[in-house]
Design an enzyme around this catalytic site. Structure first.
Site, PDB file in Angstrom:
ATOM      1  N   GLU A  17      52.931  39.479  10.677  1.00 58.51           N
ATOM      2  CA  GLU A  17      53.763  39.564   9.470  1.00 58.51           C
ATOM      3  C   GLU A  17      52.894  39.876   8.257  1.00 58.51           C
ATOM      4  O   GLU A  17      51.793  39.346   8.110  1.00 58.51           O
ATOM      5  CB  GLU A  17      54.507  38.247   9.247  1.00 58.51           C
ATOM      6  CG  GLU A  17      55.489  38.317   8.093  1.00 58.51           C
ATOM      7  CD  GLU A  17      56.340  37.074   7.943  1.00 58.51           C
ATOM      8  OE1 GLU A  17      56.905  36.893   6.848  1.00 58.51           O
ATOM      9  OE2 GLU A  17      56.447  36.284   8.905  1.00 58.51           O
ATOM     10  N   ASP A  46      57.800  27.937  13.379  1.00 53.84           N
ATOM     11  CA  ASP A  46      56.694  28.883  13.241  1.00 53.84           C
ATOM     12  C   ASP A  46      56.440  29.643  14.539  1.00 53.84           C
ATOM     13  O   ASP A  46      56.098  30.824  14.518  1.00 53.84           O
ATOM     14  CB  ASP A  46      55.421  28.160  12.771  1.00 53.84           C
ATOM     15  CG  ASP A  46      55.600  27.587  11.372  1.00 53.84           C
ATOM     16  OD1 ASP A  46      55.725  28.378  10.424  1.00 53.84           O
ATOM     17  OD2 ASP A  46      55.631  26.352  11.241  1.00 53.84           O
ATOM     18  N   ASP A  53      52.744  34.824  13.126  1.00 54.21           N
ATOM     19  CA  ASP A  53      53.302  34.427  11.833  1.00 54.21           C
ATOM     20  C   ASP A  53      52.202  33.608  11.153  1.00 54.21           C
ATOM     21  O   ASP A  53      52.031  32.426  11.443  1.00 54.21           O
ATOM     22  CB  ASP A  53      54.564  33.591  12.024  1.00 54.21           C
ATOM     23  CG  ASP A  53      55.103  33.065  10.704  1.00 54.21           C
ATOM     24  OD1 ASP A  53      55.120  33.825   9.726  1.00 54.21           O
ATOM     25  OD2 ASP A  53      55.508  31.880  10.658  1.00 54.21           O
TER      26      ASP A  53
END
Length: 173
Positions: free
Chosen positions: A67, A139, A8
């Site tokens: 992502e 996160d 991420d």
């Protein structure tokens, strides 16, 4: 059996998650965050690249998911996010890992069943899917969610390609 590294990306905090996929089950290996310091972007990108390179060396993933960039309200933030992604992608490609990209909606759908899930819902579902006793940092949970999304996507692609045994009258063939 695959070891999957999910990322991420972020210019301040890059979350990561490492899982092992055995069949249709995912098992937790590690997760955490790469926290960058300072105001200048170039050293931050170096920290992200070096941090992910070290994670790759330590856990030896066989697969890599990240992502995709989404367009936020602030175009400058989206550009910085794209550069952070670039640093992560280069670390993966330098380690000869094939890079798979997933939208935030795909990731949320894979772990929670809805593409509009909140961060809290993603954290809780990651805990449940991986059997974690504690809630990972947001996160890090997102990095784990990327890895889970990749595992589910890969499993679906294998099934669609016909490489999974099919049942015929209750028997495997």
């Amino acid at each position: 059996m695959a070891i999957i590294l999910g990322i991420d990306p972020g210019s301040r905090i890059t979350g990561y998650g490492v899982i092992q996929q055995k069949g249709n089950k995912c098992h937790y290996i590690a997760s955490g965050c790469i926290r960058t310091k300072g105001e200048s972007l170039a050293p931050k990108l170096d920290m992200i690249f070096n941090g992910i390179s070290e994670i790759i060396k330590q856990y030896q993933p066989t697969e890599f998911g990240i992502e995709q960039v989404f367009m936020a309200k602030n175009p400058d933030s989206a550009l910085k996010l794209g550069q952070a992604r670039g640093a992560a992608i280069v670390a993966a490609t330098q380690a000869d890992l094939y890079v798979c990209e997933y939208s935030a909606r795909q990731i949320k759908q894979a772990v929670s069943g809805t593409g509009g899930a909140s961060k809290d819902q993603v954290q809780l579902m990651v805990m449940q899917i991986l059997g974690l006793s504690g809630r990972p940092q947001a996160d890090a949970a997102d990095g784990l969610a990327v890895a889970i999304c990749h595992a589910h996507t890969a499993q679906s692609l294998v099934a669609m390609s016909g490489q999974v045994k099919k049942t015929v009258r209750g028997r495997f063939r």
